[in-house]
Design a protein around this motif. Sequence first.
Motif, PDB file in Angstrom:
ATOM      1  N   LYS A  88     140.544 -33.161 -30.286  1.00 64.81           N
ATOM      2  CA  LYS A  88     139.503 -32.405 -31.000  1.00 64.81           C
ATOM      3  C   LYS A  88     138.402 -31.890 -30.089  1.00 64.81           C
TER       4      LYS A  88
ATOM      5  N   SER B  21     129.407 -34.501 -31.221  1.00 66.53           N
ATOM      6  CA  SER B  21     128.636 -35.647 -31.715  1.00 66.53           C
ATOM      7  C   SER B  21     128.991 -36.934 -30.974  1.00 66.53           C
TER       8      SER B  21
ATOM      9  N   ARG C 238     127.611 -41.453 -27.267  1.00 67.02           N
ATOM     10  CA  ARG C 238     127.807 -41.979 -25.904  1.00 67.02           C
ATOM     11  C   ARG C 238     126.477 -42.020 -25.147  1.00 67.02           C
TER      12      ARG C 238
ATOM     13  N   SER D 227     131.391 -46.707 -29.573  1.00 68.85           N
ATOM     14  CA  SER D 227     132.067 -47.089 -30.814  1.00 68.85           C
ATOM     15  C   SER D 227     131.361 -48.296 -31.445  1.00 68.85           C
TER      16      SER D 227
ATOM     17  N   ALA E  61     127.973 -47.164 -32.797  1.00 65.54           N
ATOM     18  CA  ALA E  61     128.180 -46.213 -33.901  1.00 65.54           C
ATOM     19  C   ALA E  61     128.480 -46.930 -35.217  1.00 65.54           C
TER      20      ALA E  61
ATOM     21  N   ARG F  89     123.298 -44.579 -36.995  1.00 65.29           N
ATOM     22  CA  ARG F  89     123.886 -43.372 -37.598  1.00 65.29           C
ATOM     23  C   ARG F  89     122.823 -42.584 -38.342  1.00 65.29           C
TER      24      ARG F  89
ATOM     25  N   ARG G 188     133.614 -37.787 -35.995  1.00 71.00           N
ATOM     26  CA  ARG G 188     134.393 -38.692 -36.832  1.00 71.00           C
ATOM     27  C   ARG G 188     134.015 -38.543 -38.304  1.00 71.00           C
ATOM     28  N   ASP G 189     132.763 -38.116 -38.541  1.00 70.18           N
ATOM     29  CA  ASP G 189     132.247 -38.053 -39.921  1.00 70.18           C
ATOM     30  C   ASP G 189     131.577 -36.717 -40.198  1.00 70.18           C
TER      31      ASP G 189
ATOM     32  N   ARG H 155     139.678 -49.160 -30.575  1.00 69.91           N
ATOM     33  CA  ARG H 155     138.614 -48.220 -30.962  1.00 69.91           C
ATOM     34  C   ARG H 155     138.951 -47.606 -32.330  1.00 69.91           C
TER      35      ARG H 155
ATOM     36  N   ASP I 272     136.555 -47.865 -35.529  1.00 71.43           N
ATOM     37  CA  ASP I 272     136.010 -46.638 -36.112  1.00 71.43           C
ATOM     38  C   ASP I 272     136.484 -46.440 -37.558  1.00 71.43           C
TER      39      ASP I 272
ATOM     40  N   ARG J 298     134.812 -49.570 -40.085  1.00 70.63           N
ATOM     41  CA  ARG J 298     133.399 -49.917 -40.213  1.00 70.63           C
ATOM     42  C   ARG J 298     132.929 -49.571 -41.625  1.00 70.63           C
TER      43      ARG J 298
HETATM   44  O1   DC Z   1     134.560 -38.602 -29.727  1.00 68.07           O
HETATM   45  P1   DC Z   1     134.165 -39.647 -28.666  1.00 68.07           P
HETATM   46  O2   DC Z   1     135.324 -40.400 -28.091  1.00 68.07           O
HETATM   47  O3   DC Z   1     133.301 -39.041 -27.611  1.00 68.07           O
HETATM   48  O4   DC Z   1     133.262 -40.709 -29.477  1.00 68.07           O
HETATM   49  C1   DC Z   1     132.852 -41.937 -28.909  1.00 68.07           C
HETATM   50  C2   DC Z   1     132.609 -42.957 -30.010  1.00 68.07           C
HETATM   51  O5   DC Z   1     131.464 -42.554 -30.790  1.00 68.07           O
HETATM   52  C3   DC Z   1     133.748 -43.126 -31.001  1.00 68.07           C
HETATM   53  O6   DC Z   1     134.602 -44.199 -30.665  1.00 68.07           O
HETATM   54  C4   DC Z   1     133.052 -43.399 -32.313  1.00 68.07           C
HETATM   55  C5   DC Z   1     131.677 -42.833 -32.153  1.00 68.07           C
HETATM   56  N1   DC Z   1     131.464 -41.605 -32.948  1.00 68.07           N
HETATM   57  C6   DC Z   1     131.148 -41.779 -34.280  1.00 68.07           C
HETATM   58  O7   DC Z   1     131.147 -42.886 -34.780  1.00 68.07           O
HETATM   59  N2   DC Z   1     130.868 -40.691 -35.045  1.00 68.07           N
HETATM   60  C7   DC Z   1     130.897 -39.451 -34.535  1.00 68.07           C
HETATM   61  N3   DC Z   1     130.600 -38.417 -35.303  1.00 68.07           N
HETATM   62  C8   DC Z   1     131.252 -39.264 -33.168  1.00 68.07           C
HETATM   63  C9   DC Z   1     131.541 -40.365 -32.396  1.00 68.07           C
END
Ligand code: DC
Length: 229
Positions: free
Chosen positions: A19, A37, A42, A102, A105, A111, A132-133, A182, A186, A189
């Motif tokens: 993505k 995001s 991170r 993670s 998050a 959040r 993710r959301d 992870r 994710d 949660r």
């Molecule tokens: O997409 P990424 O791998 O860079 O994201 C790193 C961590 O951040 C992922 O394991 C979960 C969290 N994350 C989240 O909870 N919600 C988001 N919108 C983006 C990332």
Amino acid sequence: MTVNGVPVVAIDGPTGSGKGAISRSLAVSLDWHLLDSGALYRSVALKVNREGLALSEPAALAAAASRTRVEFSAAAEPEAILLHGDNVTALLRTEECGAMASRIAAIPEVRKALWKRQRAFARPPGLVADGRDMGTVVFPEAELKVYLTASPEERARRRHKQLIQKGIDVSLPDLSEDIARRDERDANRVVAPLKPAEDARVLDSTGLTPEEVVARIRVWLRESGLLSN
Ligand code: DC
């Protein structure tokens, strides 16, 4: 529905679904803004780590999230991410930072602290929001929601290739385990778990090239009336 009059495409999915690259390439082809995001989470993880904050202190973590100053500098190629002016692009991409992100998050206060900041990325002419959301929580009114996924094996292979190209040495079995952990965290949660929005279009990219995935999303954009050609 638009977000304050701005069209938004939400692209959600697990680690290694592609993505990040797809969202960037789509944003460039549309000439729209991009919200990475994951890079925000991170960056907060890195700040929390640098300040030695405990994961058991949600209020302190939320305060750190609110204080975290992140800039995405499109002037550099690939795009640079600055944390309080310091170029942290390479540090943010490590697996340690992803795992830490993670963990933080999963904390509702963190959040919440980032919600409004993410919404502020919706500016004309449009936004591609990667996370993710994005479709479930941050931009529930987005016109087009895509849930991008791929088989666990393919996701581990892609991530492995990416890291090796960046000079980060990691074994494929270790990476597969890390990705599984992870995904588990994710998706399970309590707050904003990783799952497709009810109105999301699920796209399995296993065996597809990035160009094919972008082309598919552009067809959906046309169908949603967001793109005329
Ligand atoms: O997409 P990424 O791998 O860079 O994201 C790193 C961590 O951040 C992922 O394991 C979960 C969290 N994350 C989240 O909870 N919600 C988001 N919108 C983006 C990332």
